[in-house]
Design an enzyme around this catalytic site. Structure first.
Site, PDB file in Angstrom:
ATOM      1  N   SER A  46      -9.847   2.047   2.751  1.00 58.28           N
ATOM      2  CA  SER A  46      -8.943   2.789   1.886  1.00 58.28           C
ATOM      3  C   SER A  46      -7.913   1.924   1.157  1.00 58.28           C
ATOM      4  O   SER A  46      -7.318   2.377   0.182  1.00 58.28           O
ATOM      5  CB  SER A  46      -8.202   3.862   2.692  1.00 58.28           C
ATOM      6  N   LYS A 100       0.848  -1.201   0.000  1.00 58.85           N
ATOM      7  CA  LYS A 100       0.000   0.000   0.000  1.00 58.85           C
ATOM      8  C   LYS A 100       0.879   1.245   0.000  1.00 58.85           C
ATOM      9  O   LYS A 100       1.904   1.283   0.693  1.00 58.85           O
ATOM     10  CB  LYS A 100      -0.917  -0.019   1.229  1.00 58.85           C
ATOM     11  N   SER A 154     -10.030  -0.350   6.962  1.00 55.90           N
ATOM     12  CA  SER A 154      -9.461  -0.237   5.615  1.00 55.90           C
ATOM     13  C   SER A 154      -8.751  -1.470   5.076  1.00 55.90           C
ATOM     14  O   SER A 154      -8.362  -1.473   3.907  1.00 55.90           O
ATOM     15  CB  SER A 154      -8.489   0.942   5.552  1.00 55.90           C
TER      16      SER A 154
END
Ligand code: GLN
Length: 479
Positions: free
Chosen positions: A148, A72, A172
């Site tokens: 997210s 990420k 997330s």
């Protein structure tokens, strides 16, 4: 055979047995990205040259010997860009060092490959707040992958990564994992180091794996977990071999069903898949126990006070002086800050900074921030009480399947409310996982299993027993 479709354990074993090389694994990801990422757009950056260099030197004897892992875009990997899905950092910032989780991945023989898209600074539930690009759900390109960590989940569903690392501040990892039909684990607060991870809300953030199977999740967790002198919030507790610990079953384990989580508001399709999953656990020998988490209702409000307060402080460093975007034509310092931040941050990040500054301001501090901290304590105690009676808690990961792209972008409050099942775990500092448990109108549904502080092994065990008794995790989107 398309190597990219293998699980983490499968590719690791293939490399170990000499059936494939680390270079083959990286090249398989490159081919898969060429075929499918054009449509999904899960990656914001990819550096195959560096990965291939590392693959040539890989040691297959190590626990993750030669396997590429997607990261990420808020976890620092030395010499790679780290944009946090923000125009503030995109194109200007490169990491001068490795985060602790990256150092641990490298020591285990893995190769960090690719930066996955995310909501800007991890604020959001659909990845539509990315300042860089729109990521689509591989199961249906008109739908969001969740957020997210939307990119980190989408690349797993699209078989353009073997496994990835995401972050979970209020859901997330678990929510995008559920939207994309993958496995997402949020570890206990302090189980995994946050050193080198760009902070959103420091008392809530945790890093964890998104994978194709529960065993892959367990394997990655054992690699990244543990005490870190560089993060004083990490816990000094031994790190078990979680994958080895999966051998058991669920016979005699107690599964708590919070009555506050099984009320109206969850879509019928999600409800029936989750109900069936719970019946399956019972069939497998688990005992179902109705429990209560009385402070569920204020949890969303508490989260959006505390998370924004912490974010407003954490994001103060993006001032156009030390990092990232710097506005041109500036006449004085005030204008410099104003312009750089106005241009660099997107609407949701600005909304959160304004909210967070407000709840911390003198006059409102006691009314909002202090009260939210008090209710947070009550939420934590709710979990302590329940985990004195049960081993895990089961619920949906999200009240709905993946949103249509654009469905909630103009309705931030509605999107915040959709976090209802995931955020309490962050407020309580406990662990949780989402595992695939069915489909509703063609979109994946996730079963959330929460465990007590440092209860990762039992959560993984229940998730694994369920997974092994069902076929959901083997489903793949049609291309
Ligand atoms: N959806 C939540 C938010 O917008 C959670 C985000 C996260 O876990 N990073 O804040």
């Amino acid at each position: 055979m398309d190597l990219a479709k293998l699980t983490l354990v499968e590719i690791r074993n293939a490399i170990r047995k000499g059936k494939a090389t680390s270079v083959d694994a990286v090249e398989a990801i490159r081919d898969a990205v060429e075929k499918r990422d054009e449509r999904v757009k899960g990656y914001v950056a990819l550096d195959f040259e560096t990965a291939l260099d590392q693959a040539r030197k890989a040691d297959p004897k190590l626990p993750l010997g030669g396997v590429p892992i997607a990261i990420k875009d808020l976890i620092n990997v030395q010499d790679q860009p780290c944009s946090c899905g923000s125009k503030m950092l995109a194109g200007t910032y490169r990491s001068p060092y490795d985060a602790t989780v990256i150092r641990k991945l490298r020591e285990a023989g893995a190769i960090p490959l690719g930066r996955t898209n995310m909501d800007e600074f991890a604020m959001g539930s659909s990845t539509e707040n990315s300042g860089i690009q729109l990521t689509r759900n591989p199961w249906n390109l008109d739908r969001s992958p969740g957020g997210s960590s939307g990119g980190a989940a989408a690349v797993i569903a699209a078989d353009t990564a073997f496994a990835s690392l995401g972050s979970d501040t209020g859901g997330s990892i678990r929510q995008p994992a559920s939207f994309c039909g993958t496995v997402g684990l949020k570890p206990t607060y302090g189980r995994v180091s946050r050193y080198g991870v760009v902070a959103f809300a420091s008392s809530l953030d945790q890093i964890g794996p998104i994978t194709k199977t529960v065993e892959d999740s367990a394997l990655l967790l054992s690699v990244i977990a543990g005490l870190d002198p560089k993060d004083s919030t990490t816990l000094n507790a031994p790190v078990p071999d979680y994958a080895k610990g999966l051998k058991g079953n669920v016979k005699g384990l107690r599964v708590g069903l919070p009555k506050e989580y099984f009320i109206d508001g969850t879509s019928a399709g999600v409800r029936s898949s989750v109900d069936a999953a719970i019946r399956k656990l019972e069939e497998l020998g688990a005992e179902l126990v109705e429990v209560s988490l009385p402070h569920t209702e204020p949890a969303v409000a508490v989260y959006y006070i505390l998370a924004t307060a912490e974010a407003s402080a954490n994001l103060a460093r993006f001032d156009g002086v030390r990092y990232g975007h710097r506005a041109e034509t500036i006449h004085d310092l005030g204008e410099h800050y104003r312009k750089s931040r106005s241009e660099g941050f997107g609407a949701e990040v600005k909304r959160r900074i304004i909210l967070g500054t407000y709840v911390l301001s003198s006059g409102y501090h006691d009314q909002y921030y202090t009260r939210a901290q008090q209710v947070r304590t009550l939420i934590r105690r709710d979990f302590e009480d329940v985990f004195a009676k049960v081993d895990v808690i089961a619920s949906p990961a999200s009240p709905t399947t993946a949103f249509q792209i654009g469905e909630l972008t103009n309705d931030p409050l509605h999107m915040y409310l959709a976090d209802v099942f995931t955020i309490a775990a962050n407020l309580g500092g406990i662990c949780g996982i989402s595992v695939p448990c069915g489909f509703s109108e063609g979109m994946p549904v996730g079963l959330q299993l929460l465990g007590p502080s440092l209860g990762e092994q039992v959560v993984l065990q229940v998730a694994h027993a369920y997974e092994q008794a069902t076929e959901w995790h083997k489903q793949r989107p049609a291309w």
